[in-house]
Design a protein around this motif. Sequence first.
Motif, PDB file in Angstrom:
ATOM      1  N   ILE A  49     -19.309   8.062  -1.044  1.00  0.00           N
ATOM      2  CA  ILE A  49     -18.361   8.596  -0.574  1.00  0.00           C
ATOM      3  C   ILE A  49     -17.735   7.397   0.197  1.00  0.00           C
ATOM      4  O   ILE A  49     -16.202   7.170   0.131  1.00  0.00           O
ATOM      5  N   ARG A  50     -18.260   6.512   0.698  1.00  0.00           N
ATOM      6  CA  ARG A  50     -17.732   5.443   1.526  1.00  0.00           C
ATOM      7  C   ARG A  50     -17.134   4.418   0.501  1.00  0.00           C
ATOM      8  O   ARG A  50     -16.352   3.883   0.812  1.00  0.00           O
ATOM      9  N   GLN A  51     -17.965   4.173  -0.456  1.00  0.00           N
ATOM     10  CA  GLN A  51     -17.465   3.399  -1.644  1.00  0.00           C
ATOM     11  C   GLN A  51     -16.033   3.867  -2.137  1.00  0.00           C
ATOM     12  O   GLN A  51     -15.228   3.094  -2.493  1.00  0.00           O
ATOM     13  N   GLU A  52     -15.881   5.102  -2.444  1.00  0.00           N
ATOM     14  CA  GLU A  52     -14.856   5.634  -2.746  1.00  0.00           C
ATOM     15  C   GLU A  52     -13.826   5.660  -1.917  1.00  0.00           C
ATOM     16  O   GLU A  52     -12.525   5.384  -2.310  1.00  0.00           O
ATOM     17  N   LEU A  53     -14.016   5.933  -0.767  1.00  0.00           N
ATOM     18  CA  LEU A  53     -12.847   5.761   0.122  1.00  0.00           C
ATOM     19  C   LEU A  53     -12.403   4.234   0.455  1.00  0.00           C
ATOM     20  O   LEU A  53     -11.070   4.287   0.491  1.00  0.00           O
ATOM     21  N   ASP A  54     -13.356   3.422   0.332  1.00  0.00           N
ATOM     22  CA  ASP A  54     -12.781   1.891   0.460  1.00  0.00           C
ATOM     23  C   ASP A  54     -12.259   1.669  -1.014  1.00  0.00           C
ATOM     24  O   ASP A  54     -10.889   0.964  -0.912  1.00  0.00           O
ATOM     25  N   ARG A  55     -12.322   2.199  -2.102  1.00  0.00           N
ATOM     26  CA  ARG A  55     -11.562   2.130  -3.223  1.00  0.00           C
ATOM     27  C   ARG A  55     -10.312   2.731  -3.354  1.00  0.00           C
ATOM     28  O   ARG A  55      -9.286   2.367  -3.484  1.00  0.00           O
ATOM     29  N   LEU A  56     -10.019   3.831  -2.507  1.00  0.00           N
ATOM     30  CA  LEU A  56      -8.934   4.591  -2.571  1.00  0.00           C
ATOM     31  C   LEU A  56      -7.930   3.842  -1.505  1.00  0.00           C
ATOM     32  O   LEU A  56      -6.695   3.797  -1.714  1.00  0.00           O
ATOM     33  N   LYS A  57      -8.654   3.238  -0.212  1.00  0.00           N
ATOM     34  CA  LYS A  57      -7.871   2.379   0.551  1.00  0.00           C
ATOM     35  C   LYS A  57      -7.113   1.444   0.007  1.00  0.00           C
ATOM     36  O   LYS A  57      -6.142   0.968   0.270  1.00  0.00           O
ATOM     37  N   ARG A  58      -7.795   0.454  -1.008  1.00  0.00           N
ATOM     38  CA  ARG A  58      -7.390  -0.481  -1.854  1.00  0.00           C
ATOM     39  C   ARG A  58      -6.267  -0.177  -2.558  1.00  0.00           C
ATOM     40  O   ARG A  58      -5.151  -0.962  -2.602  1.00  0.00           O
ATOM     41  N   ILE A  59      -6.415   1.067  -3.376  1.00  0.00           N
ATOM     42  CA  ILE A  59      -5.245   1.522  -4.149  1.00  0.00           C
ATOM     43  C   ILE A  59      -3.998   1.840  -3.270  1.00  0.00           C
ATOM     44  O   ILE A  59      -2.741   1.553  -3.663  1.00  0.00           O
ATOM     45  N   GLN A  60      -4.376   2.423  -2.026  1.00  0.00           N
ATOM     46  CA  GLN A  60      -3.206   2.920  -0.997  1.00  0.00           C
ATOM     47  C   GLN A  60      -2.387   1.428  -0.651  1.00  0.00           C
ATOM     48  O   GLN A  60      -1.068   1.419  -0.668  1.00  0.00           O
TER      49      GLN A  60
ATOM     50  N   GLN B 160     -12.636  -9.311  -9.628  1.00  0.00           N
ATOM     51  CA  GLN B 160     -14.080  -9.087  -9.504  1.00  0.00           C
ATOM     52  C   GLN B 160     -14.483  -8.458  -8.173  1.00  0.00           C
ATOM     53  O   GLN B 160     -15.458  -7.507  -8.160  1.00  0.00           O
ATOM     54  N   HIS B 161     -13.707  -9.345  -7.153  1.00  0.00           N
ATOM     55  CA  HIS B 161     -14.218  -9.063  -5.730  1.00  0.00           C
ATOM     56  C   HIS B 161     -13.108  -8.076  -5.015  1.00  0.00           C
ATOM     57  O   HIS B 161     -13.497  -8.307  -3.768  1.00  0.00           O
ATOM     58  N   SER B 162     -12.405  -7.472  -5.673  1.00  0.00           N
ATOM     59  CA  SER B 162     -11.545  -6.459  -5.342  1.00  0.00           C
ATOM     60  C   SER B 162     -10.650  -7.094  -3.993  1.00  0.00           C
ATOM     61  O   SER B 162     -10.315  -6.429  -3.271  1.00  0.00           O
TER      62      SER B 162
ATOM     63  N   PHE C  45      -3.123 -21.958  -7.379  1.00  0.00           N
ATOM     64  CA  PHE C  45      -2.685 -20.583  -7.394  1.00  0.00           C
ATOM     65  C   PHE C  45      -3.278 -19.808  -6.456  1.00  0.00           C
ATOM     66  O   PHE C  45      -4.488 -20.151  -5.896  1.00  0.00           O
ATOM     67  N   PHE C  46      -2.717 -18.831  -6.008  1.00  0.00           N
ATOM     68  CA  PHE C  46      -3.035 -17.984  -4.835  1.00  0.00           C
ATOM     69  C   PHE C  46      -2.830 -16.457  -4.861  1.00  0.00           C
ATOM     70  O   PHE C  46      -1.873 -16.371  -5.781  1.00  0.00           O
ATOM     71  N   THR C  47      -3.462 -15.649  -4.165  1.00  0.00           N
ATOM     72  CA  THR C  47      -3.301 -14.264  -4.235  1.00  0.00           C
ATOM     73  C   THR C  47      -3.051 -14.166  -2.583  1.00  0.00           C
ATOM     74  O   THR C  47      -4.247 -14.342  -1.903  1.00  0.00           O
ATOM     75  N   LYS C  48      -2.200 -13.447  -2.270  1.00  0.00           N
ATOM     76  CA  LYS C  48      -2.125 -13.153  -0.919  1.00  0.00           C
ATOM     77  C   LYS C  48      -3.036 -11.913  -0.447  1.00  0.00           C
ATOM     78  O   LYS C  48      -2.903 -11.044  -1.085  1.00  0.00           O
ATOM     79  N   VAL C  49      -3.620 -11.908   0.674  1.00  0.00           N
ATOM     80  CA  VAL C  49      -4.545 -10.579   1.040  1.00  0.00           C
ATOM     81  C   VAL C  49      -4.151 -10.426   2.431  1.00  0.00           C
ATOM     82  O   VAL C  49      -3.441 -11.237   3.274  1.00  0.00           O
ATOM     83  N   ASN C  50      -4.533  -9.456   3.128  1.00  0.00           N
ATOM     84  CA  ASN C  50      -4.146  -9.023   4.543  1.00  0.00           C
ATOM     85  C   ASN C  50      -4.858  -9.557   5.583  1.00  0.00           C
ATOM     86  O   ASN C  50      -4.453  -9.644   6.782  1.00  0.00           O
ATOM     87  N   SER C  51      -5.998 -10.040   5.496  1.00  0.00           N
ATOM     88  CA  SER C  51      -6.939 -10.589   6.309  1.00  0.00           C
ATOM     89  C   SER C  51      -8.027 -11.547   5.826  1.00  0.00           C
ATOM     90  O   SER C  51      -8.184 -11.291   4.282  1.00  0.00           O
ATOM     91  N   ALA C  52      -8.488 -12.433   6.575  1.00  0.00           N
ATOM     92  CA  ALA C  52      -9.292 -13.587   5.963  1.00  0.00           C
ATOM     93  C   ALA C  52     -10.806 -12.845   5.593  1.00  0.00           C
ATOM     94  O   ALA C  52     -11.642 -12.351   6.292  1.00  0.00           O
ATOM     95  N   PRO C  53     -10.859 -12.873   4.337  1.00  0.00           N
ATOM     96  CA  PRO C  53     -12.223 -12.276   3.432  1.00  0.00           C
ATOM     97  C   PRO C  53     -13.404 -13.302   3.847  1.00  0.00           C
ATOM     98  O   PRO C  53     -13.168 -14.448   3.540  1.00  0.00           O
ATOM     99  N   GLU C  54     -14.374 -12.893   4.257  1.00  0.00           N
ATOM    100  CA  GLU C  54     -15.597 -13.870   4.353  1.00  0.00           C
ATOM    101  C   GLU C  54     -15.970 -14.282   2.937  1.00  0.00           C
ATOM    102  O   GLU C  54     -16.309 -13.514   2.076  1.00  0.00           O
ATOM    103  N   GLY C  55     -16.657 -15.493   2.808  1.00  0.00           N
ATOM    104  CA  GLY C  55     -17.008 -16.065   1.609  1.00  0.00           C
ATOM    105  C   GLY C  55     -16.275 -16.181   0.392  1.00  0.00           C
ATOM    106  O   GLY C  55     -17.017 -16.182  -0.636  1.00  0.00           O
TER     107      GLY C  55
END
Length: 277
Positions: free
Chosen positions: A94-105, A166-168, A195-205
């Motif tokens: 469920i946690r993983q599914e919620l993360d997926r839905l948040k990304r879609i949102q 691959q890394h969502s 080339f770049f893709t904008k994200v909302n916060s700094a992702p680790e790694g």
Amino acid sequence: MQKFNTPCIKTGEFASLCGTNKRTLFHYDEIGLFSPAWTDEKGYRYYSESQCDVFFTITCLREIGMPLKEIKEYIDCRSPAALKTLLLEQQERIRQELDRLKRIQQVIQTKIELVDLSETPKCKDSASISLEEMPEEYLIISPRIDTNDHDIIIRTICEHIGYCRQHSLNSGHPYGAMLTTHSLMEGHLDTYAHFFTKVNSAPEGHPCCKKPAGLYAVTYLRGNYYDAADAYEQLFSYIRRKNLTPGMFSYKEAVLDEIAVSDENEYLTKISIEISG
């Protein structure tokens, strides 16, 4: 006729109570997953109210994608320890599914914001140039290429898009391009640095850089993303006229692309250059 000691209700009433139908109850009984508390000599099924919680749990497990076979395997060998293990496993799903839905949102919200941006007055006049205070932004970047070689550019774009998928890491912004202002001022409008893709916060790694907060000269290009000669000429003319100093990079990023419009002439690209006085 043998009477059942626990008060029971008929199949239809139990189905209504549990928000299901008699066909589902019959199927669950046939596969040995969930059987009635009592069946009379005429074959009529009766369920106890205490079975509602069991049916509700089965329904919850089904709604998160657990196959009936796996649910039955648990039911057949149930114990407190097995129940806890099962619930912890499903909690993680469920946690993983919620993360997926948040990304879609987030993707949906970003696309809405880009459409709203395209409808602002500054985007309607593609010849206009403005100075905008822009916040710090985080960009997932490709390896540095500094080339106009078409094969390298296409391969780098594909690898970059694949890495972000691959890394969502995609939050709804189309990929963009960084070009050095030095190359641009020398007329190399098709020599790309990253080339770049904008994200909302700094992702680790992940290969991430910060687009600095500050003042940017901004224009909007209507039409082909690559046909930017006039836009850059106007930008640098404006910067010289205002006695401004350009920063290291120019950033090209789509506002409206093929997902929003079918006509290439309606594509809208934001071009910005960090500047100082």
